[in-house]
Design an enzyme around this catalytic site. Structure first.
Site, PDB file in Angstrom:
ATOM      1  N   ASP A   3      16.686 -27.659  74.451  1.00 55.90           N
ATOM      2  CA  ASP A   3      16.695 -27.332  72.974  1.00 55.90           C
ATOM      3  C   ASP A   3      15.312 -27.063  72.616  1.00 55.90           C
ATOM      4  O   ASP A   3      14.288 -27.554  73.163  1.00 55.90           O
ATOM      5  CB  ASP A   3      16.952 -28.669  72.276  1.00 55.90           C
TER       6      ASP A   3
ATOM      7  N   GLU B 281      17.711 -22.659  74.901  1.00 58.85           N
ATOM      8  CA  GLU B 281      17.949 -22.200  73.536  1.00 58.85           C
ATOM      9  C   GLU B 281      16.513 -21.856  73.056  1.00 58.85           C
ATOM     10  O   GLU B 281      15.811 -22.600  72.733  1.00 58.85           O
ATOM     11  CB  GLU B 281      18.354 -23.507  72.852  1.00 58.85           C
TER      12      GLU B 281
HETATM   13  C1  GLC Z   1      17.663 -26.575  67.859  1.00 57.07           C
HETATM   14  C2  GLC Z   1      19.053 -27.127  67.624  1.00 57.07           C
HETATM   15  C3  GLC Z   1      19.112 -27.087  65.942  1.00 57.07           C
HETATM   16  C4  GLC Z   1      17.985 -28.386  65.452  1.00 57.07           C
HETATM   17  C5  GLC Z   1      16.704 -27.763  66.214  1.00 57.07           C
HETATM   18  C6  GLC Z   1      15.751 -29.127  66.124  1.00 57.07           C
HETATM   19  O1  GLC Z   1      17.525 -25.446  67.392  1.00 57.07           O
HETATM   20  O2  GLC Z   1      19.954 -25.960  67.822  1.00 57.07           O
HETATM   21  O3  GLC Z   1      20.519 -27.508  65.629  1.00 57.07           O
HETATM   22  O4  GLC Z   1      18.078 -28.258  64.207  1.00 57.07           O
HETATM   23  O5  GLC Z   1      16.758 -27.679  67.586  1.00 57.07           O
HETATM   24  O6  GLC Z   1      16.109 -29.887  67.313  1.00 57.07           O
END
Ligand code: GLC
Length: 647
Positions: A290, A332
């Site tokens: 993430d 991500e």
């Molecule tokens: C990523 C997640 C999102 C979250 C962010 C902070 O972008 O997909 O939902 O708010 O991380 O953890």
């Protein structure tokens, strides 16, 4: 820092010696050889990255030794089932490129209630062909407003409402036995302010304060803030939050309750690597990393995508490759297109979200044209062999217009004006709009804003059903199937937000829930409606038509070699409304065509012949034989997958 092979070999020998002393029984276990072999193969790289990040610390070797001990301990705890999967995946490292991989994502509570109840829904997943299931963060969080689970308080406990860690371990095994890979999040950038480390920091423990980025005064934060952007400007401007109990500022890129970790501290790397291995041993097969671009900070920079963030990722990957090679990383990184690709490699994340394809599919629906999509994909779709995109039409997050300004400029599109148009379009404010969305994190300073809404609502199904307008219902369904058609066939892993396959609409109830009201993303995270899912077997219903359309895409993937591991080439269809690409394998050549216009569009037969297709074709989506005399006619919003008649 340069490191010689000899230095790395000597270090490894010393570390192995320590491991032998530390784990005398483990070393004598029959599988130990496999672990040492992987260590021999992967340690030099890992060592190089760690040395670069932490070599200047006086106690570097002490940290290295304890990291290796934690790795050996985790490996010794790894179940035989997972160890055999390690061996299989090492023999087939690009296992995730298989055409049988089809992804689904869901919140456990909203989809099934609890982890235990999810077992009962495995048949539903199998019916859809799901073989990759991303369960949204289900760990213990701070409770209440927790950024949809991304404010993690412990990786070793689940949110008690969802079940226990043992429930999750059992589910992972059950899924594995049904051929479904478990995908979980590793929220690498931050913990919640209620994580045990944060609590100790709040109690005044300086060792744990050093797990985070804390500052006595605004002086340093002010310096940093000159160069960094606000990610959640609605929530708090800038990136720091004042802790009155400590009289310090803590770094909070996202929400005020999500404290960024301090990876300059080698202990933090080890602590997080240990948590990661705990997840691996639960049976995670794909680990979603993430918010990876934010993990390293450096004054005078944007604090995103820094070289050290890449080194860290490689180091985490190195640890996983030694202990749990069955687990692949997925990145991500929702950043500029040129940066996204930097995270994709076998040594970092071999799997990555494809936010550019996602955003541009919506852009194409809005403009009814495919120029920017074609231009951008031609430049940016290709990634390293052995790596795969996760192609999705939307996720649990908002839709941001993250195309490259330069790419837009090259085809005469003004990026800022275009983003404004797209926002207005998806808010339903433009005269040509069919969409029903809401705004997320509008930044008045930069003019930046993002869009929320379910796939069906953004495609206009809600409005059309409410108006009882069958013509518009039909068009909304065509849009839904068109963009799913692309993600199922363009190459990579398609990912469905579960509920989209039955046309779930926006859920406005979040506005009356105090824990959700401040976050418009809850608009597109409705509770899965199992009664509505029943309607998938009622011919003629919207649910049936969407579901059947997606089942057909699943079958096409499974039954066509070129759609499994074939190469992708984005082509010019000769019509700016129609996005086209070839999928080619040794056995087969397939041309996919997606007409984004609400009107019929022709594709000229000479153009098709120029692209290498003959006159006698078959469209395996529509099940129609086509004779391309002068041209072929595509219906409004039609998705075609063309094969030469007879192969
Ligand atoms: C990523 C997640 C999102 C979250 C962010 C902070 O972008 O997909 O939902 O708010 O991380 O953890």
């Amino acid at each position: 820092m340069l490191v010689s092979d000899r230095q790395s070999r000597i270090t490894l020998d010393r570390l192995k010696f320590q491991l032998h002393r530390h784990f005398p029984d483990g070393v004598n276990s029959p599988d130990w050889g496999a672990f040492e072999l992987r260590l021999d193969r992967n340690f030099p790289e890992l060592f190089r990255h760690l040395l670069e990040l932490y070599g200047h610390h006086f106690d570097f070797y002490y940290h290295l030794e304890s990291l290796l001990e934690a790795m050996a301990a985790a490996w010794l705890e790894r179940s035989p089932d997972l160890r055999s999967m390690d061996a299989m995946r090492e023999a087939d490292p690009a296992w995730f490129q298989s055409g049988r991989l089809i992804g689904g994502m869901a919140y456990v509570d909203l989809f099934a209630g609890t982890v235990k109840k999810l077992h009962g829904h495995i048949p539903y997943l199998q019916e859809l062909g799901i073989t990759y299931l991303h369960l949204m963060p289900l760990y213990r969080t701070r409770g209440g407003d927790d950024d949809g689970g991304y404010a993690v308080s412990s990786y070793r406990e689940l949110d008690p409402e969802l079940g226990t860690i043992e429930d999750l371990r059992t589910l992972a095994a059950e899924m594995r036995h049904h051929g479904i890979s478990l995908v979980l999040d590793f929220v690498i950038n931050h913990t919640s302010n209620e994580h045990a480390w944060a609590r100790r920091a709040l109690d005044g423990d300086e060792m744990y304060q050093d797990y985070y980025l804390m500052f006595h005064t605004r002086e340093v934060p002010d310096q940093y803030e000159k160069h960094i952007r606000s990610i959640f400007p609605d929530e708090h401007p800038g990136c720091f939050t004042y802790l009155s109990t400590l009289k310090k500022w803590v770094w909070t890129t996202f929400h005020t309750y999500q404290w960024d970790l301090n990876y300059r501290n080698p202990e933090v790397f080890q602590a997080m690597a240990t948590e990661m291995l705990f997840l691996a041993n639960l049976g995670v097969e794909v680990l979603r990393i993430d918010a990876v671009p934010f993990i390293w900070k450096q004054q005078g920079t944007s604090c995103e995508n820094l070289p050290e963030a890449h080194r860290l990722l490689e180091a985490f990957n190195g640890v996983a490759r030694i202990v749990a090679p069955a687990m692949a990383f997925k990145s991500e990184a929702i950043v500029a297109p040129a940066e996204i690709s930097q995270y994709i490699s076998r040594d970092k994340c071999p799997i990555s979200y494809n936010p550019l394809l996602m955003a541009l599919s919506w852009e194409s629906l809005a403009t009814r044209g495919a120029r920017l999509l074609r231009h951008s994909m031609r430049k940016r779709f290709a990634i390293d062999a052995g790596c795969a995109w996760v192609n999705y039409v939307r996720s649990h997050d908002d839709i941001g217009w993250g195309f490259d300004d330069w790419d837009a400029g090259e085809i005469g599109v003004d990026p800022r004006g275009h983003r404004d148009f797209l926002n207005r379009f998806y808010l339903g404010e433009h005269e040509t709009s069919f969409a029903e969305g809401e705004m997320f994190q509008e930044n008045p300073v930069t003019g930046d804003a993002r869009i929320c809404g379910t796939t069906a609502s953004l495609c206009g199904l809600g409005h059309a059903l409410a108006a009882g307008d069958e013509y518009r219902v039909d068009f909304a369904i065509r849009r839904i199937l068109l963009i799913h058609g692309v993600i199922f066939t363009i190459g990579g892993i398609p990912l469905i937000y579960l509920g989209d396959e039955i046309g779930m609409l926006n859920d406005y109830s979040y506005k009356s829930d105090p824990a959700k009201a401040g976050d418009a993303r809850w608009l597109h995270r409705p509770a899965f409606d199992w009664a509505k899912a029943e309607a998938r077997s009622a011919p003629g219903s919207a649910e049936y038509r969407i579901h059947q359309g997606i089942l057909k895409l699943t079958q096409m993937r499974l039954n066509n070699a070129a759609l499994s591991r074939g190469d992708t080439e984005i082509v010019d269809s000769g019509n700016d409304h129609v996005f086209g690409y070839f999928r080619t394998s040794p056995e087969q050549t397939i041309l996919c065509l997606a007409n984004f216009n609400d009107h019929p569009e022709p594709i000229s037969a000479p153009r098709l012949r120029q692209l290498g297709l003959g006159r006698a074709l078959v469209d395996i989506v529509g099940g129609a034989s086509i004779f391309a005399g002068r041209k072929i006619d595509m219906q409004p919003l039609q998705f075609m997958v063309l094969l030469r008649q007879g192969g």
